[in-house]
Structures are given as C-alpha cells and as structure tokens.
Design a protein around this motif. Structure first.
Motif, PDB file in Angstrom:
ATOM      1  N   GLU A  24       0.836  -1.199   0.000  1.00 34.37           N
ATOM      2  CA  GLU A  24       0.000   0.000   0.000  1.00 34.37           C
ATOM      3  C   GLU A  24       0.864   1.238   0.000  1.00 34.37           C
ATOM      4  OE1 GLU A  24      -4.092  -1.295   2.217  1.00 34.37           O
ATOM      5  OE2 GLU A  24      -2.732   0.018   3.314  1.00 34.37           O
ATOM      6  N   ASN A  25       0.451   2.235  -0.751  1.00 33.06           N
ATOM      7  CA  ASN A  25       1.157   3.523  -0.796  1.00 33.06           C
ATOM      8  C   ASN A  25       2.667   3.367  -0.986  1.00 33.06           C
ATOM      9  OD1 ASN A  25      -1.370   4.600  -0.150  1.00 33.06           O
ATOM     10  ND2 ASN A  25      -0.928   4.377   2.054  1.00 33.06           N
ATOM     11  N   GLY A  26       3.031   2.487  -1.885  1.00 32.56           N
ATOM     12  CA  GLY A  26       4.456   2.327  -2.178  1.00 32.56           C
ATOM     13  C   GLY A  26       5.252   1.637  -1.101  1.00 32.56           C
ATOM     14  N   ARG A  27       4.545   1.020  -0.144  1.00 35.35           N
ATOM     15  CA  ARG A  27       5.284   0.307   0.903  1.00 35.35           C
ATOM     16  C   ARG A  27       4.783  -1.127   1.061  1.00 35.35           C
ATOM     17  NH1 ARG A  27       8.961   2.595   3.708  1.00 35.35           N
ATOM     18  NH2 ARG A  27       8.846   1.191   5.490  1.00 35.35           N
ATOM     19  N   VAL A  28       5.686  -1.958   1.560  1.00 37.07           N
ATOM     20  CA  VAL A  28       5.369  -3.354   1.793  1.00 37.07           C
ATOM     21  C   VAL A  28       5.288  -3.600   3.281  1.00 37.07           C
ATOM     22  CG1 VAL A  28       6.352  -5.678   1.702  1.00 37.07           C
ATOM     23  CG2 VAL A  28       6.555  -4.176  -0.278  1.00 37.07           C
ATOM     24  N   LEU A  33       9.362  -0.022  -1.757  1.00 37.11           N
ATOM     25  CA  LEU A  33       9.376  -0.699  -3.057  1.00 37.11           C
ATOM     26  C   LEU A  33      10.488  -0.070  -3.891  1.00 37.11           C
ATOM     27  CD1 LEU A  33       5.573  -0.842  -3.987  1.00 37.11           C
ATOM     28  CD2 LEU A  33       7.010  -2.732  -3.232  1.00 37.11           C
ATOM     29  N   PRO A  34      11.043  -0.743  -4.852  1.00 32.42           N
ATOM     30  CA  PRO A  34      10.786  -2.129  -5.219  1.00 32.42           C
ATOM     31  C   PRO A  34      11.356  -3.083  -4.179  1.00 32.42           C
ATOM     32  CG  PRO A  34      12.643  -1.296  -6.481  1.00 32.42           C
ATOM     33  CD  PRO A  34      12.109  -0.142  -5.687  1.00 32.42           C
ATOM     34  N   ALA A  35      10.732  -4.250  -4.112  1.00 35.02           N
ATOM     35  CA  ALA A  35      11.170  -5.230  -3.123  1.00 35.02           C
ATOM     36  C   ALA A  35      11.012  -6.651  -3.663  1.00 35.02           C
ATOM     37  CB  ALA A  35      10.358  -5.066  -1.839  1.00 35.02           C
ATOM     38  N   ILE A  36      11.695  -7.555  -2.984  1.00 36.70           N
ATOM     39  CA  ILE A  36      11.635  -8.979  -3.326  1.00 36.70           C
ATOM     40  C   ILE A  36      10.925  -9.703  -2.195  1.00 36.70           C
ATOM     41  CG2 ILE A  36      13.055 -11.060  -3.637  1.00 36.70           C
ATOM     42  CD1 ILE A  36      15.209  -9.080  -4.740  1.00 36.70           C
ATOM     43  N   ILE A  37      10.025 -10.606  -2.577  1.00 41.07           N
ATOM     44  CA  ILE A  37       9.285 -11.353  -1.564  1.00 41.07           C
ATOM     45  C   ILE A  37       9.450 -12.849  -1.826  1.00 41.07           C
ATOM     46  CG2 ILE A  37       6.958 -11.850  -0.642  1.00 41.07           C
ATOM     47  CD1 ILE A  37       7.798  -9.009   0.033  1.00 41.07           C
ATOM     48  N   GLY A  38       9.823 -13.588  -0.806  1.00 39.19           N
ATOM     49  CA  GLY A  38       9.874 -15.055  -0.887  1.00 39.19           C
ATOM     50  C   GLY A  38       8.639 -15.621  -0.222  1.00 39.19           C
ATOM     51  N   THR A  39       7.844 -16.401  -0.958  1.00 38.95           N
ATOM     52  CA  THR A  39       6.529 -16.805  -0.452  1.00 38.95           C
ATOM     53  C   THR A  39       6.535 -18.163   0.224  1.00 38.95           C
ATOM     54  OG1 THR A  39       5.926 -17.748  -2.604  1.00 38.95           O
ATOM     55  CG2 THR A  39       5.320 -15.458  -2.209  1.00 38.95           C
ATOM     56  N   GLN A  40       5.812 -18.235   1.325  1.00 40.16           N
ATOM     57  CA  GLN A  40       5.700 -19.458   2.125  1.00 40.16           C
ATOM     58  C   GLN A  40       4.249 -19.902   2.137  1.00 40.16           C
ATOM     59  OE1 GLN A  40       6.659 -22.000   3.442  1.00 40.16           O
ATOM     60  NE2 GLN A  40       6.892 -22.010   5.664  1.00 40.16           N
TER      61      GLN A  40
END
Ligand SMILES: Cc1cc2nc3c(=O)[nH]c(=O)nc-3n(C[C@H](O)[C@H](O)[C@H](O)COP(=O)(O)OP(=O)(O)OC[C@H]3O[C@@H](n4cnc5c(N)ncnc54)[C@H](O)[C@@H]3O)c2cc1C
Ligand SMILES: Nc1ncnc2c1ncn2[C@@H]1O[C@H](COP(=O)(O)O)[C@@H](O)[C@H]1O
Lengths: 313, 249
Positions: free
Chosen positions: B149-153, B170-177
């Motif tokens: 939201e609003n450019g933030r994670v 952002l930009p960011a990398i997310i590793g999903t579980q």
C-alpha cells in the motif's frame, strides 16, 4: 585453513547450532574464530569457551539486537574479510538461510545450504546436502577462495571442550536497514521448533480433529519433544503450517520421531525418514509408515497415546 | 504496479528419484514436472495484487525446453507475459541462475519480484536472498502475509519460533511461504488464453561457477522394524525398547 563461525543467538542466548559448528570445525582440524553479531548477548565467553572457542569477536550495537538482513550482511562480510577465513559456517536456521546467500554474493563465494556432512581433504572442500527433501543426497565441491556453508542443526553433535576464550568487543560501522521489523508475533511461549528438536511427536488425520491434540501435546511435554503434523492435519486447519513435516513442510532429522495417525505418504516420508528412530502408531497394519518405522504399534491411537502418557508419569 | 514472478519447474512430489548408473545425475525420463508448489503462492499473490492495483504480471523461468509448460500453467491462472531463459539444463549453482534472472529482471522496471521460498527439488532456498543482493533491493523471505500500500510493503514472515512483521519500501523482493494464500485453479478459459500467449525466449551466456556436483547417492534405506504389539498392553514394552535398546528416552 581457517573458518569463521557465525554465532546464532535467540533471546540473548547462544544457540546450540553454534556449538555444533564449532565441534564440526574442530573435527575438520580447522582453526576458527567465532563472531557474535548482536546486542548484549549473554555469557558469550563462558558458553563459547566451553565448546573450544579461543578467539571471539563480539560486534555489539543496539541496532544489531535482532537479525536485519542489510545490516548483518555488511557487518559479517567485513568480519569475514578481516579474519582472513576461507570457510564461513552458519546454521541452516531462519537467520542463516536468509543471511548466507547475501553474504556469498558480497564475498564472491560459492555457497552450499543445509549441509549434513562436511569433508575436507587437503584443500578440497566437499559437502553432502539432501535434495528432494532427502530422497537423494548430493555431493558438492566448492572451489572459490571463500566458501559459505549452512549446516543443518542436530546433525553434528556439540562436544564440550573447555578453553579460554579471548573476547574482542567491537562497535561495528553500520549501514541503514531498508527493512524494519515493526512487530514480533511471538510463537507459543517456549515452543520448540521441529527443526531443532531431538524428539518430535507428530499427529495426522488419524487424530480426527484439533480437539484431540492435547494428547499429542501431553505426550510431547512428557518427552520434552516438539509437536509436528502431517499436511492433512495442516490442510484441515487443525494445526499451523509451521508444524508441517514433509516435502512441502519442514525436513527434520530428530533422534526420535513418533508418528501418530499418519499413513506415511511419500511426501511425508521425504521430510522425516532420516530420523534416527521412528515409532509409528496406526491402526492400519498396511500403512506405509510401518515400512520405515523401527517400532510400531498397530492399534487405535486413542488407546495407545493415553497409555503412553500414563506410563511416562 | 508491475510484478515479476520467478517460476521453477520441478518434479512432482510423488516422484521416485532415479539416478543414472554412474550416479552423476538424476534421470529425468519418467518425471512428471510441475510448477514448484511454493511458486503457486507467488503467482496467486501477484494476481491478487494486480486485481487490486492494475499493472502487469510477468513470469520468468530459466531452464530447458520443458519449463515452458510451467510458464503456461502460470499463464493459465492469469497474468500477461512470460519469459523463458533457455538453457541446456538447470544450472547446479543457484548463483548462476541468480545472475541470469537478474539480467532479465533489470530489463524492465518492476515494483515487486515474487519467488517461492524454496524449490522442492534442489531445496537450496537461496534465490530470494541472492536476488536481493544482486539487484540491490530490500527483500523479505518466508512471507505468510503480504500487504502492499502507498508504495510500501508490510509483510509477516516466519522465523524460528515466532513471526515478525517487516516493513520496507518498493521495489522489493518477496519469498513466499505456505499459508500466504490459496492458489486458484486455472479455468478452462484461462488454459485456452494461455495457449495463445507468445512466450518470449532468451538465450544468455551463463557465468562460470565455482560449485560442482561430484555425484549423488541414496540415503541408507530404512529397514522395516518390529511391530511391538496390537493393543495398549504393548506400551510398556515400546517404552522399554526406546529406553534400553534405542536409548532415546
Ligand atoms: C504437492 C504435494 C505436497 C505434499 N506435501 C506434504 C508434506 O510436506 N507433508 C505431508 O505430511 N504430506 C504432504 N502431502 C500430502 C500427502 O500426500 C498425504 O496426503 C498426507 O501426508 C496424509 O496425511 P495423513 O497421513 O495425516 O493422513 P492419511 O493419509 O489420511 O492417514 C491417516 C492415518 O491415520 C490412521 N488412523 C486413523 N484413525 C486412527 C486411529 N484411531 N488410531 C490409529 N490410527 C488411525 C489411518 O490408518 C491412516 O493411516 C503433499 C501432497 C502433495 C500433492
Ligand atoms: N531456474 C529458475 N527459474 C526461475 N525461477 C527460479 C529458478 N530457480 C529458482 N527460482 C525461484 O527461486 C525460488 C527459490 O528457489 P531455490 O533458491 O532454488 O530453492 C523458487 O521458488 C523460484 O521462485
């Protein structure tokens, strides 16, 4: 050859994997430094000294209280460069898994994660790491100048080896963290994680529902064990997925794994069949879990588990 | 918002792994390949974010010809584009894969790169953190809840014995579980649509590696043990065996 061991700590205490890695380094004939990155980690000298540390570097700063990827990576990269170590040992823990790849990029190092065996012949480093959740083992050679390894907890024991540790306390130079921890949602208090437990009691669909899980918990408590679950139990919403053992859950190798009401599907076996001893409690004599179990009881778990709890009083 | 999802194709979890006679490699002949199960969470999350914020979803996979079917499976769930980085085989060294993925990720300006926390074949669990350093982006690994939201994670990640809430720009990398979401099934319409999308193909020169596989072996086979009994009267004997024979309690 020299190693540098990244000391893991939780709630201000050094974790067992650190001692295991020190024992491993010693058995390979490596000299080693230990690096503690944190803030006010307790009993560093006494605890690390008890397992044979002679040189301990403590990088202490309030900003290092908890693991922060950006900050820890830079601080550790500097520590490795300053030490002149060629092998970096960490635990295959949540911190080690996040940090090791980052460090390997900064150090231009080859990286092998979740190693269960480390061998050194001359200058050649070869490790064994399970793949496909343990269905096969791969032997990997690393030939970069610096090599980074994460070692699976509980595989190498920790052997005491009293020595006098010299502690150098350093205030490290820090970078800004781009990720900030705003809150910690604590797990159940004192709950042991399946990946570091010596004994695991796991329940499956045979438990019939979450209302019966007090049996698993009681038995685990009697044995000082962690509780695990099959995916069927997790998918049903009876247990949270951080307890799931198997190919798409956690891979575990405790000394004792007790499977209660678990059939032993290939995906479950992949995650636990390297346990030293396996006990199966299942009413179906044909359940595949009995093919890997050292000891089995073919009966209704609702008769067996309460009796076990009773007998352990 | 533009999102890239990295997808690895892996043997289905039922697969019994076979080795070549000299044990130098895993035999792929009879393997049924699927999209890495953790990557399905990444695809689902990307599609949910797209439904909310618009933008494009691009899938990227590195590997031999066969991996295009994993890209099609993702496209059948939704999304816009797919890039196949063609190689003879999947590199043994994740650093090599990371380098190639980074090169392709740098061609476009993405707000978010989503990956599985781990591929269930090699079990390296390295890629999200490798890409973080190679791209120079913040990353949050092992994520079970995500808000953008609003450019933030704002992400909830699993750590040993607890969860933590992590915030980042952002930009960011997310590793999903597992736990992040319930991946949708591809609809028939989705499958038809996926067939019509042209997968972009790339060939890159891969960087040399300082890691090599010397061989494989099977773990020592477990022997079936003994059935101690068929009712509760077996319990004392079981506990005795664990105490005296196995010496584990
Ligand atoms: C992609 C994929 C990934 C997967 N990953 C995993 C994974 O990581 N981990 C995992 O565990 N599974 C995984 N699975 C699921 C796996 O295939 C099995 O479905 C699952 O392990 C079954 O769980 P279970 O043994 O609890 O249930 P079931 O197979 O239903 O077995 C229940 C057992 O309980 C016994 N039982 C019932 N009542 C009693 C009683 N009163 N007393 C004693 N015994 C009783 C029954 O005889 C039976 O053997 C995966 C599947 C897929 C497709
Ligand atoms: N060859 C590949 N192509 C695309 N994505 C990959 C590849 N290998 C790994 N990944 C991604 O990185 C994640 C973690 O993989 P790994 O670090 O190999 O366990 C996977 O879930 C994928 O999202």
């Amino acid at each position: 050859m020299k190693a540098i061991i990244f000391a893991e700590h939780r709630n201000g205490q050094i974790r067992k994997i650190t001692f295991e890695n020190m024992t491993l380094a010693k058995s390979l004939g490596l000299s080693f430094d230990v690096v503690v990155v944190g803030h006010q980690v307790q009993s560093v000298e006494r605890d690390l000294g008890a397992y044979g540390a002679t040189t301990v570097t403590v990088l202490d700063d309030p900003a290092l209280t908890r693991y922060s990827p950006d900050v820890y990576t830079r601080v550790m990269a500097d520590a490795v460069k300053n030490s002149g170590a060629e092998i970096v040992l960490m635990g295959a823990t949540s911190t080690g898994k996040d940090l090791a790849p980052r460090l390997s990029v900064l150090l231009n190092a080859a990286l092998a994660t979740d190693c269960t065996k480390v061998e050194l012949s001359g200058n050649e480093l070869q490790v064994t790491r399970p793949m496909y959740a343990g269905k096969v083992l791969a032997k990997i050679r690393l030939s970069s100048a610096i090599k980074v390894l994460t070692v699976r907890p509980n595989v190498y024991g920790a052997r005491e080896n009293q020595s006098a540790a010299t502690v150098n306390k350093i205030s490290p130079s820090l970078v800004d963290a781009r990720t900030v921890v705003s809150e910690i949602v604590a797990g159940a208090k004192g709950k042991l994680d399946v990946t570091e437990a010596d004994i695991i009691v796991s329940g499956g669909r045979g438990m019939k529902g979450p209302e019966n899980w007090h049996l698993i918990e009681k038995l685990a408590e009697k044995l000082g064990a962690a509780t695990g679950a099959s995916r069927a139990a997790v998918d049903a919403g009876w247990r949270s997925h951080d307890e799931q053992v198997g190919q798409t859950g956690k891979t575990v190798s405790p000394t004792l794994y007790i499977a209660v009401g678990i059939s032993g599907a290939i995906q479950h076996l992949a995650g636990m069949s390297s346990s030293k001893y396996i006990v199966a409690i299942n009413k179906d004599a044909e359940a595949p879990i009995f093919k890997v179990a050292d000891y089995g009881i073919v009966a209704d778990l609702f008769e067996i588990v309460p009796r076990m709890i009773d007998e352990l009083k | 918002m533009n999102i890239a999802v990295c997808i690895k194709q892996v043997p289905d979890t039922e697969t019994r792994i076979k080795l070549s006679e000299d044990r130098s490699r895993v035999v792929e002949d009879d393997i049924n390949f699927i999209m890495n199960p953790y990557d399905e969470f990444a695809v689902e999350e990307a599609l949910k974010l797209q439904e909310k914020n618009g933008g494009e979803v691009t899938y990227i996979s590195l590997g031999p010809d066969r991996v295009s079917s994993a890209l099609r499976s993702a496209l059948a769930m939704g999304g816009d584009k797919a890039i196949h980085i063609k190689t003879d085989k999947v590199p043994e060294d994740p650093q090599v894969t990371a380098q190639a993925l980074t090169a392709v990720l740098k061609e476009t300006s993405y707000d978010l790169v989503l990956l599985g926390k781990q591929a269930i074949d090699d079990d390296h669990a390295q890629m999200p953190s490798l890409l973080a350093e190679k791209l120079g982006w913040p990353a949050v690994t092992v994520v079970v809840k995500l808000m953008v939201e609003n450019g933030r994670v704002k992400a909830e990640r699993e750590i040993d014995g607890a969860h933590e809430i992590v915030e980042s720009s952002l930009p960011a990398i997310i590793g999903t579980q597992r736990g992040l979401n319930e991946p949708r099934y591809a609809s028939l319409k989705g499958i038809m649509r996926a067939k019509k999308i042209q997968i972009e193909e790339r060939t890159l020169t891969l960087q040399p590696s300082s890691l090599s596989v010397a061989g494989f072996e099977f773990p020592p086979a477990k022997q079936a043990g003994k059935i101690v009994g068929k009712d509760a009267s077996a319990v004392p004997e079981l506990l005795r065996l664990l105490h005296e024979e196995a010496k584990v309690i």
